[in-house]
Every structure is written in structure tokens, then in C-alpha cells.
Design an enzyme around this catalytic site. Structure first.
Site, PDB file in Angstrom:
ATOM      1  N   HIS A   1      -0.410  -8.550  -6.428  1.00  0.00           N
ATOM      2  CA  HIS A   1       0.951  -8.314  -6.899  1.00  0.00           C
ATOM      3  C   HIS A   1       1.496  -9.566  -7.573  1.00  0.00           C
ATOM      4  CE1 HIS A   1       1.922 -10.631  -3.318  1.00  0.00           C
ATOM      5  NE2 HIS A   1       3.167 -10.749  -3.761  1.00  0.00           N
TER       6      HIS A   1
ATOM      7  N   HIS B   1      -2.146  -8.246  -0.922  1.00  0.00           N
ATOM      8  CA  HIS B   1      -2.231  -7.137  -1.885  1.00  0.00           C
ATOM      9  C   HIS B   1      -1.943  -7.675  -3.307  1.00  0.00           C
ATOM     10  CE1 HIS B   1      -1.684  -2.625  -2.314  1.00  0.00           C
ATOM     11  NE2 HIS B   1      -1.492  -3.085  -3.541  1.00  0.00           N
TER      12      HIS B   1
ATOM     13  N   CYS C   1       0.867  -1.172   0.000  1.00  0.00           N
ATOM     14  CA  CYS C   1       0.000   0.000   0.000  1.00  0.00           C
ATOM     15  C   CYS C   1       0.910   1.229   0.000  1.00  0.00           C
ATOM     16  CB  CYS C   1      -0.896  -0.004   1.233  1.00  0.00           C
ATOM     17  SG  CYS C   1      -2.234  -1.214   1.148  1.00  0.00           S
TER      18      CYS C   1
ATOM     19  N   HIS D   1      -5.563  -2.266  -1.804  1.00  0.00           N
ATOM     20  CA  HIS D   1      -5.136  -3.459  -1.073  1.00  0.00           C
ATOM     21  C   HIS D   1      -6.004  -4.679  -1.393  1.00  0.00           C
ATOM     22  CE1 HIS D   1      -3.156  -5.634   2.166  1.00  0.00           C
ATOM     23  NE2 HIS D   1      -4.344  -6.057   2.553  1.00  0.00           N
TER      24      HIS D   1
ATOM     25  N   ASN E   1       1.553 -15.584  -8.071  1.00  0.00           N
ATOM     26  CA  ASN E   1       0.955 -16.603  -7.211  1.00  0.00           C
ATOM     27  C   ASN E   1      -0.230 -15.936  -6.554  1.00  0.00           C
ATOM     28  OD1 ASN E   1       3.200 -18.259  -7.706  1.00  0.00           O
ATOM     29  ND2 ASN E   1       4.285 -17.455  -5.933  1.00  0.00           N
TER      30      ASN E   1
ATOM     31  N   GLN F   1       5.482 -11.194  -9.392  1.00  0.00           N
ATOM     32  CA  GLN F   1       6.931 -11.151  -9.228  1.00  0.00           C
ATOM     33  C   GLN F   1       7.606 -11.308 -10.588  1.00  0.00           C
ATOM     34  OE1 GLN F   1       8.420 -13.162  -5.626  1.00  0.00           O
ATOM     35  NE2 GLN F   1       6.415 -14.139  -5.595  1.00  0.00           N
TER      36      GLN F   1
HETATM   37 ZN   LIG Z   1      -1.755  -3.386   0.598  1.00  0.00          ZN
END
Ligand SMILES: [Zn+2]
Length: 369
Positions: free
Chosen positions: A192, A190, A80, A139, A179, A194
Site C-alpha cells: 500500500h 500489505h 485485506c 496481502h 514506504n 499513501q
Molecule cells: Zn492484508
């Protein structure tokens, strides 16, 4: 049009913002938010690469990662954006942000691994680079629920990072992945992904790249193995999920997982960086649709691994390498996951309890709304 702004975090790690809003980069320059945390400087090399003589594969030993952040509550989330109260990994509000992982499995040192031989105990620093890509400053939510414009910016970010990392010393392959779901080991909720820049060609990719090259040479350079598999699936039709102008998705003939989808560009491209603007547009439409299909199969979100297979950096493998996404989930029922046990984990021999044709039918029927 995506703009890119690179800056540094307090410990020297690189942070890169990707923006679609025309004035976003300028606004950030004007307010000049920077990382005000007191962080220890980064060590030179944190992990180790060890060569396994029995399998001919490199293994990264990253014991320092044991202390990394694990499923923090929302008010301690490092992805965040920083606010007046709390400073995180990302000092400014953002659309898409990429930064070097604070607990990398590879890097930050760059270099070439020694040529391995049969000698036992060959080791080297775990060269390379590991980056985190945050898809949104929100988030909650998931990749599948991102609006088209945001996904399009993420595609540009993957492309730019693939190109930049491929050019770094010793990097042999760039792997973009996500993942999703605590069930498969996600340590941050959150949304995301890689990006790994490996100092070797990953074991599975090495085998695939050799097969792909052999097929390409046998066809006189007319056809890639991936395009021939795609053509066979489109002719058969039973496992197709969606056919677009530039990309198509299907459950592969020999799927290993209870849920497995391949999303393939019709044109041979070695990696995401080589996609045209038109191809990226369609990808940004189709990919989140596939994720929503997965989520619509059950009453709760389906954990998945989204893995972009890109050609290794070495020139030998570029013409025969054909980008594709392998989207897999171990979920085999509402409350059941497939675990990799003896045959899969020890022997690499997969047993799939689900007929790929049935999986395809269910995914076709899953509403994408
Ligand atoms: Zn977050």
C-alpha cells in the site's frame, strides 16, 4: 479504461474503488457490499498544525496517531478485503482501493492555515486530508511484482486523487508516496501507499519550487530545472539507468542516499494528472522495473521510500514545476542501513558514503526479471 466508484465507510470516511475490469463496478453495485462495522463517528479535528518561527516551517502534531494499528498479523490486516468472518477497512473484493486514513496526520477538516508571522505559538487545526491507497487485495507481494495492468490502474488512481485533492479547500500540495519495509517504519505489510494533501507547501518542495521558478524565468520560459538536469544526465550518461520514449531514470549527480533514483518524464508536466495515456503506459512499465532492480541488489528485499514530487497547487509554480519520482533507500550493504545522524538530522547536510556512479553501475547490472 479505469472506472471509479465512491462510497462511504461506517464512520463517514470516503472509500473509492478503481477498477480496470469493465464489469467490476456493476458487479459491486449489484452485490452492494457495505461497511457493517460499528465505528465511532469521526471527530472534527484531530491534529494540530504549529508554526516553527525559527525555521519558518509548519509541523503537524498528531498525538492521536500513537494508537494506530502497528504491524498486525495477516489475519488482522485492515487492507485485506472483508470476508464472511472478518470486516476490514475495505468491504468488497477490489483491484485498487483508496480510503481516508482512520488515523490522519492532516484532516479531516479542510481550511486555510493562518498567514504565519514572527509571533510565537501560532497554531491551527491540521487541515487537509490523508488517504491510504491499497495496490492489491493480496496481502503478500510488493509493488514491483504487480502486473502491468494493475500498475496502470494505480497510476490512474494517483492521477484522479491528485486532481480531486488539489481542488479541495486549503490544499496546497498533493504528495503520493510509498514506504516499503519495516526497517523504515512501515506499520502494515500489505502492499500500500499513501496520499497526503497538505495545507501548506512542504518545506523541501517550497525550496525546490522557488529554484525551479527562478531557472524557468531566466530561460525565458523555455526550460525547467528538472529537464535541464535530465538533459545533463543523458549527455553524461554515466549515471543513467534506463532511457525510454517518455521517461528516463538515473542516479542523480549529487545523490544523498546510498541508493537513490530519479524517474523523470521527458515532457514538462506539473503532476501525474497531466500525463497522457501513452506516458502512463510507459510509466507503468518502467517504474516496477526500477523497484525490481532495487530488490535484486541483495538477497532480501530492499526497504525504500518512493516519493512523487508534484508541483504545488498554486498557479505560480505550475509552468516551472516538473513531476519526478525520487526513489531512495537507506540500505548501504546487505545488513547495514544509513541512519540520519547529526549532520543530516540536525543540519540537513547529507554525507553519502557511496559514489553515485558506482550505484548507477550496480543498478544497471541488476537483472529486472
Ligand atoms: Zn492484508
Amino acid at each position: 479504461m479505469t472506472t471509479m466508484t465512491s462510497t462511504r465507510l461506517a464512520d463517514g470516511r470516503e472509500l473509492i474503488y478503481f477498477d480496470s475490469a469493465p464489469d467490476a463496478a456493476k458487479r459491486r453495485r449489484d452485490t452492494a457490499p457495505s461497511d457493517g462495522r460499528q465505528l465511532d463517528p469521526r471527530g472534527g479535528g484531530t491534529g494540530e498544525a504549529r508554526f516553527d518561527v525559527l525555521t519558518g516551517e509548519w509541523v503537524a502534531v498528531a498525538a492521536h496517531r500513537q494508537n494506530r494499528t502497528h504491524l498486525p498479523p495477516a489475519d488482522e490486516c485492515p487492507l485485506c478485503p472483508s470476508d464472511g468472518v472478518r470486516q476490514t477497512e475495505i468491504p468488497s473484493g477490489y483491484e485498487v482501493a483508496v480510503f481516508e486514513n482512520r488515523f490522519p496526520s492532516f484532516g479531516p477538516q479542510l481550511g486555510a492555515l493562518p498567514a504565519p508571522d514572527d509571533a510565537p505559538a501560532v497554531r491551527a487545526p491540521a487541515y487537509g486530508r490523508c488517504e491510504v491507497i491499497s495496490f492489491t487485495e493480496d496481502h503478500v507481494g510488493s509493488f514491483g511484482s504487480l502486473p502491468f495492468e494493475r500498475v496502470r490502474t494505480v497510476v490512474d488512481a494517483w492521477a484522479q486523487r491528485t486532481e480531486a485533492l488539489s481542488a479541495m479547500t486549503g490544499v496546497q500540495q498533493v504528495f503520493c508516496f510509498e514506504n516499503r519495509g519495516a526497517e523504515i517504519g512501515v506499520t502494515l505489510h500489505h502492499p500500500h501507499g499513501q496520499i497526503y494533501a497538505y495545507p501548506f507547501i512542504a518545506p523541501r518542495s517550497a525550496g525546490m519550487a522557488k529554484l525551479a521558478r527562478r531557472h524557468y524565468l531566466r530561460s525565458g520560459g523555455l526550460e525547467t530545472l528538472t529537464s535541464s538536469a535530465l538533459a545533463a544526465e543523458r549527455t553524461d550518461g554515466e549515471r543513467m539507468i534506463v532511457e525510454g520514449n517518455h521517461f528516463s531514470a538515473y542516479v542523480p549527480f549529487a545523490a544523498r542516499w546510498p541508493l537513490e533514483i530519479h524517474l523523470v518524464p521527458h515532457r514538462q508536466v506539473p503532476d501525474i494528472a497531466a500525463l497522457t495515456g501513452e506516458e502512463r503506459d510507459e510509466l507503468a512499465e518502467l517504474y516496477p522495473q526500477l523497484l525490481r532492480r532495487l530488490d535484486n541488489l541483495y538477497n532480501s528485499p530492499t526497504p525504500y521510500i518512493a516519493a512523487w514530487h508534484q508541483a504545488p497547487v498554486a498557479h505560480d509554480f505550475r509552468p516551472s514545476g516538473h513531476l519526478h519520482l525520487q526513489l531512495t533507500s537507506p540500505r548501504r550493504a546487505e545488513d547495514k542501513l544509513k541512519y540520519l545522524a547529526g549532520s543530516e538530522a540536525a543540519m540537513g547536510a547529507f554525507i553519502n558514503d557511496t559514489a553515485p556512479e558506482d550505484t548507477a553501475a550496480r543498478l544497471r547490472a541488476a537483472d529486472t526479471a
